[in-house]
Design a protein around this motif. Sequence first.
Motif, PDB file in Angstrom:
ATOM      1  N   PRO A 258       0.823  -1.215   0.000  1.00  0.00           N
ATOM      2  CA  PRO A 258       0.000   0.000   0.000  1.00  0.00           C
ATOM      3  C   PRO A 258       0.854   1.262   0.000  1.00  0.00           C
ATOM      4  O   PRO A 258       1.764   1.407   0.816  1.00  0.00           O
ATOM      5  N   GLY A 259       0.587   2.151  -0.928  1.00  0.00           N
ATOM      6  CA  GLY A 259       1.370   3.377  -1.065  1.00  0.00           C
ATOM      7  C   GLY A 259       2.547   3.241  -1.998  1.00  0.00           C
ATOM      8  O   GLY A 259       3.077   4.241  -2.486  1.00  0.00           O
ATOM      9  N   VAL A 260       2.992   2.008  -2.264  1.00  0.00           N
ATOM     10  CA  VAL A 260       4.130   1.771  -3.170  1.00  0.00           C
ATOM     11  C   VAL A 260       3.781   0.581  -4.071  1.00  0.00           C
ATOM     12  O   VAL A 260       4.312  -0.516  -3.884  1.00  0.00           O
ATOM     13  N   PRO A 261       2.877   0.780  -5.034  1.00  0.00           N
ATOM     14  CA  PRO A 261       2.380  -0.351  -5.845  1.00  0.00           C
ATOM     15  C   PRO A 261       3.441  -1.046  -6.670  1.00  0.00           C
ATOM     16  O   PRO A 261       3.241  -2.189  -7.090  1.00  0.00           O
ATOM     17  N   GLU A 262       4.575  -0.388  -6.915  1.00  0.00           N
ATOM     18  CA  GLU A 262       5.667  -1.015  -7.660  1.00  0.00           C
ATOM     19  C   GLU A 262       6.678  -1.685  -6.740  1.00  0.00           C
ATOM     20  O   GLU A 262       7.668  -2.245  -7.194  1.00  0.00           O
ATOM     21  N   GLY A 263       6.436  -1.615  -5.434  1.00  0.00           N
ATOM     22  CA  GLY A 263       7.424  -2.119  -4.493  1.00  0.00           C
ATOM     23  C   GLY A 263       8.508  -1.089  -4.251  1.00  0.00           C
ATOM     24  O   GLY A 263       8.479   0.026  -4.797  1.00  0.00           O
ATOM     25  N   ILE A 264       9.480  -1.425  -3.441  1.00  0.00           N
ATOM     26  CA  ILE A 264      10.571  -0.503  -3.104  1.00  0.00           C
ATOM     27  C   ILE A 264      11.896  -1.171  -3.434  1.00  0.00           C
ATOM     28  O   ILE A 264      12.259  -2.185  -2.830  1.00  0.00           O
ATOM     29  N   PRO A 265      12.647  -0.624  -4.408  1.00  0.00           N
ATOM     30  CA  PRO A 265      13.971  -1.197  -4.695  1.00  0.00           C
ATOM     31  C   PRO A 265      14.960  -0.837  -3.599  1.00  0.00           C
ATOM     32  O   PRO A 265      14.887   0.246  -3.009  1.00  0.00           O
ATOM     33  N   VAL A 266      15.859  -1.753  -3.313  1.00  0.00           N
ATOM     34  CA  VAL A 266      16.908  -1.523  -2.315  1.00  0.00           C
ATOM     35  C   VAL A 266      18.251  -1.830  -2.959  1.00  0.00           C
ATOM     36  O   VAL A 266      18.458  -2.925  -3.489  1.00  0.00           O
ATOM     37  N   ARG A 267      19.138  -0.870  -2.905  1.00  0.00           N
ATOM     38  CA  ARG A 267      20.460  -0.988  -3.525  1.00  0.00           C
ATOM     39  C   ARG A 267      21.518  -0.835  -2.429  1.00  0.00           C
ATOM     40  O   ARG A 267      21.556   0.175  -1.723  1.00  0.00           O
ATOM     41  N   VAL A 268      22.374  -1.833  -2.313  1.00  0.00           N
ATOM     42  CA  VAL A 268      23.407  -1.844  -1.265  1.00  0.00           C
ATOM     43  C   VAL A 268      24.765  -2.052  -1.918  1.00  0.00           C
ATOM     44  O   VAL A 268      24.946  -3.007  -2.682  1.00  0.00           O
ATOM     45  N   THR A 269      25.697  -1.163  -1.630  1.00  0.00           N
ATOM     46  CA  THR A 269      27.071  -1.302  -2.122  1.00  0.00           C
ATOM     47  C   THR A 269      27.992  -1.560  -0.930  1.00  0.00           C
ATOM     48  O   THR A 269      28.021  -0.781   0.019  1.00  0.00           O
ATOM     49  N   VAL A 270      28.702  -2.671  -0.996  1.00  0.00           N
ATOM     50  CA  VAL A 270      29.591  -3.080   0.094  1.00  0.00           C
ATOM     51  C   VAL A 270      31.028  -3.059  -0.392  1.00  0.00           C
ATOM     52  O   VAL A 270      31.340  -3.617  -1.454  1.00  0.00           O
ATOM     53  N   GLY A 271      31.884  -2.413   0.353  1.00  0.00           N
ATOM     54  CA  GLY A 271      33.306  -2.388   0.054  1.00  0.00           C
ATOM     55  C   GLY A 271      34.110  -2.956   1.206  1.00  0.00           C
ATOM     56  O   GLY A 271      33.925  -2.543   2.355  1.00  0.00           O
ATOM     57  N   VAL A 272      34.980  -3.905   0.907  1.00  0.00           N
ATOM     58  CA  VAL A 272      35.866  -4.494   1.912  1.00  0.00           C
ATOM     59  C   VAL A 272      37.289  -4.075   1.589  1.00  0.00           C
ATOM     60  O   VAL A 272      37.775  -4.281   0.466  1.00  0.00           O
ATOM     61  N   ASP A 273      37.952  -3.459   2.539  1.00  0.00           N
ATOM     62  CA  ASP A 273      39.360  -3.094   2.402  1.00  0.00           C
ATOM     63  C   ASP A 273      40.140  -3.936   3.399  1.00  0.00           C
ATOM     64  O   ASP A 273      40.204  -3.619   4.590  1.00  0.00           O
ATOM     65  N   SER A 274      40.703  -5.032   2.903  1.00  0.00           N
ATOM     66  CA  SER A 274      41.375  -5.969   3.793  1.00  0.00           C
ATOM     67  C   SER A 274      42.604  -5.351   4.437  1.00  0.00           C
ATOM     68  O   SER A 274      42.869  -5.563   5.623  1.00  0.00           O
ATOM     69  N   GLU A 275      43.360  -4.585   3.666  1.00  0.00           N
ATOM     70  CA  GLU A 275      44.593  -3.998   4.202  1.00  0.00           C
ATOM     71  C   GLU A 275      44.284  -3.007   5.315  1.00  0.00           C
ATOM     72  O   GLU A 275      44.937  -3.000   6.368  1.00  0.00           O
ATOM     73  N   ALA A 276      43.268  -2.168   5.097  1.00  0.00           N
ATOM     74  CA  ALA A 276      42.895  -1.190   6.122  1.00  0.00           C
ATOM     75  C   ALA A 276      42.005  -1.796   7.192  1.00  0.00           C
ATOM     76  O   ALA A 276      41.701  -1.141   8.192  1.00  0.00           O
ATOM     77  N   ALA A 277      41.564  -3.050   6.976  1.00  0.00           N
ATOM     78  CA  ALA A 277      40.687  -3.760   7.913  1.00  0.00           C
ATOM     79  C   ALA A 277      39.425  -2.951   8.184  1.00  0.00           C
ATOM     80  O   ALA A 277      39.071  -2.666   9.340  1.00  0.00           O
ATOM     81  N   SER A 278      38.744  -2.583   7.107  1.00  0.00           N
ATOM     82  CA  SER A 278      37.514  -1.813   7.255  1.00  0.00           C
ATOM     83  C   SER A 278      36.475  -2.301   6.254  1.00  0.00           C
ATOM     84  O   SER A 278      36.819  -2.840   5.194  1.00  0.00           O
ATOM     85  N   ILE A 279      35.215  -2.127   6.604  1.00  0.00           N
ATOM     86  CA  ILE A 279      34.097  -2.468   5.724  1.00  0.00           C
ATOM     87  C   ILE A 279      33.177  -1.263   5.642  1.00  0.00           C
ATOM     88  O   ILE A 279      32.814  -0.661   6.661  1.00  0.00           O
ATOM     89  N   GLU A 280      32.800  -0.922   4.410  1.00  0.00           N
ATOM     90  CA  GLU A 280      31.900   0.194   4.171  1.00  0.00           C
ATOM     91  C   GLU A 280      30.630  -0.330   3.500  1.00  0.00           C
ATOM     92  O   GLU A 280      30.688  -1.132   2.581  1.00  0.00           O
ATOM     93  N   ASP A 282      27.244   1.298   1.750  1.00  0.00           N
ATOM     94  CA  ASP A 282      26.672   2.552   1.244  1.00  0.00           C
ATOM     95  C   ASP A 282      25.202   2.328   0.897  1.00  0.00           C
ATOM     96  O   ASP A 282      24.868   1.547  -0.007  1.00  0.00           O
ATOM     97  N   LEU A 283      24.312   3.017   1.605  1.00  0.00           N
ATOM     98  CA  LEU A 283      22.871   2.904   1.385  1.00  0.00           C
ATOM     99  C   LEU A 283      22.272   4.178   0.790  1.00  0.00           C
ATOM    100  O   LEU A 283      21.056   4.329   0.738  1.00  0.00           O
ATOM    101  N   ARG A 284      23.112   5.084   0.315  1.00  0.00           N
ATOM    102  CA  ARG A 284      22.613   6.399  -0.097  1.00  0.00           C
ATOM    103  C   ARG A 284      21.900   6.385  -1.441  1.00  0.00           C
ATOM    104  O   ARG A 284      21.036   7.239  -1.689  1.00  0.00           O
ATOM    105  N   ASP A 285      22.203   5.401  -2.293  1.00  0.00           N
ATOM    106  CA  ASP A 285      21.605   5.368  -3.630  1.00  0.00           C
ATOM    107  C   ASP A 285      20.282   4.603  -3.604  1.00  0.00           C
ATOM    108  O   ASP A 285      20.120   3.561  -4.239  1.00  0.00           O
ATOM    109  N   ASN A 286      19.347   5.121  -2.830  1.00  0.00           N
ATOM    110  CA  ASN A 286      18.045   4.495  -2.671  1.00  0.00           C
ATOM    111  C   ASN A 286      16.951   5.549  -2.686  1.00  0.00           C
ATOM    112  O   ASN A 286      17.225   6.742  -2.523  1.00  0.00           O
TER     113      ASN A 286
END
Length: 615
Positions: A258-280, A282-286
């Motif tokens: 209801p309110g979104v008859p086409e559904g809601i797309p969800v786009r997730v971008t995941v970046g793994v930097d093994s050397e820096a030991a960090s994971i990012e 990004d949920l902004r492109d939604n």
Amino acid sequence: MQLAADPDQPQQRTNVVRMALLTNRLQAIARRMQNTLFRTGRSGILNTAHDFSCVVLTADCRLLVAAESLPIHVMTGPDIIAREILTHHPELKRGDAFLHNSPYHGNSHAADFCTVVPVIDDQGVHRLTVLAKAHQADCGNSLPTTYMGHARDVYEEGALIFHAVRIQKDYRDIDDIVRMCRLRIRVPDQWWGDYLAALSAVRIGEQALLELGADIGWEALRAYSEDWFDYSENRMIEAIRRLPSGRVTVTSRHDPFPGVPEGIPVRVTVGVDSEAASIEVDLRDNPDCQPCGLNLTESTAKGAAMVAVYNSLIDHSVPPNAGSFRRLRILLRQNCCVGIPVHPFSCSVATTNLADRVSNSTQSAIAEIAAGFGMAETGPIIPPGGGVISGSDPRAGNAAFVNQVMLGITGGAGTPVTDGWLLIIHVGNAGMCHHDSIEVDELHHPILVRHRGLVPDSEGAGRFRGAPGIRVEFGPTEGCTLDVLYTADGTVTPALGAQGGQPGSLLVASKRTRAGDLEPLPACGGVRLAPGETVISIASGGGGYGSPLERDHHRVKHDVDEGWISPSRATSVYGVAFDAAGGVDAEATLVLRRRLASDGSSTQPTGDAGRAAAS
């Protein structure tokens, strides 16, 4: 504290042992809080389903411990809430207590009432904070449910919203707030019991922490906290460095709603930097916030991504606290349906549907980056078997009742090392809630559960399969009607597999009339059942991890023996051949799997298992 130090050195050994002892003592305090809430809560969602969480934070609002809590409740959110209270009440005193449930200021959704108490030492210094988050059976919504998926905005949702409101001073209730809740909430005595249970939990935590501070000294406790955070960060560094570096974008879509008859797309971008030991993540492109109750809050958007990262590392020795969180970067934007909501958009269903789409996409992305890590997708929810029931109980003078039932939600995702967790309920829950006892639900409410059982051939096939779906059928007893409200996803888009695994079955909701006819029900909404009518709830199956042709044939045989999969599915999908006695024919299985692998003829599930089970 440096892990690189020699563990054979006496001082290092002393520090490690002391840290372990204090960690266990703090976790025991969090468990005492939880046991208090569990044993004294009045509503079934607390005293049966265990839908609550208890945490301890530092005075500067960092998560220290959260024993046996729902991840979507605590990975982030308590820290934001504690900061909101400090912003509006900078002069904290012993005896203060606060109520907070604002989805626009750090909470998960309006139905999760947070009771917060600062721990103030004898000199008046704020040392720690305790928080209990308890899902309410009724929170003042315009309909008797805490999941208003169709609400176009917070006004149509109707929930009472408290933003860092003081509810106790000098250990005494501020009656204005209590009267407000009792007048607005449909089951005031039930709410009052739950309010007292949550308050008792945080007061017990406060007292235990005051005793701990007096025992070891506040400065020693502060130093321990920093050591604990550093240790946790180092454990996270080690876990991330087992992954290769990479960056992947995964897309998913919530079903039409209801309110979104086409559904809601969800786009997730995941970046793994093994050397820096960090994971990012990004949920902004939604998309921007949507005219429905599915929008995530800041805590559930960020927390959903964090839950998936911890699931994906397959290293449960990494403590989830503010120290290990330092290695994660979750990117959100304002006015985004999976970001930071803007008033007055509704966030009534922020803990489940879209949050699960974020979690599932994140752990699938990590599986793409690093084979042997990540997970498949957990089955979408909420079916009627996890819906909110309400009505009048003729056994109690037609007294009103409202409660969320947990009669049947499965759908655990296959992982690189295990089959799907049967009773996970959903990603953000992580199995921390309990499924209801049929007998207890029937004692508490005028309902009759006619059936509960797993659905054969509904699992996402894989080297490690997803959990099968579950079928529940229930309705009112004679002499009353029953309203069942729910907000389902997964009726169109199933839980997908990872690394060659297959999707699980679809969620199905239907009504059985007095004549025995089946009527399909919409994905979101409710149904009023008269005596003799029932609702049929088919929870979705979880996705599989890895090719089903690589599954250990002993596991396949076990699933056949248990009735979870049929012999025909074992042959056509898993490539397992049986001899005349019903045992596995190893040689024929090898030949069959080679043939299936070469021609790609392994059957893909279509959701028909759930639809067939509805009848």
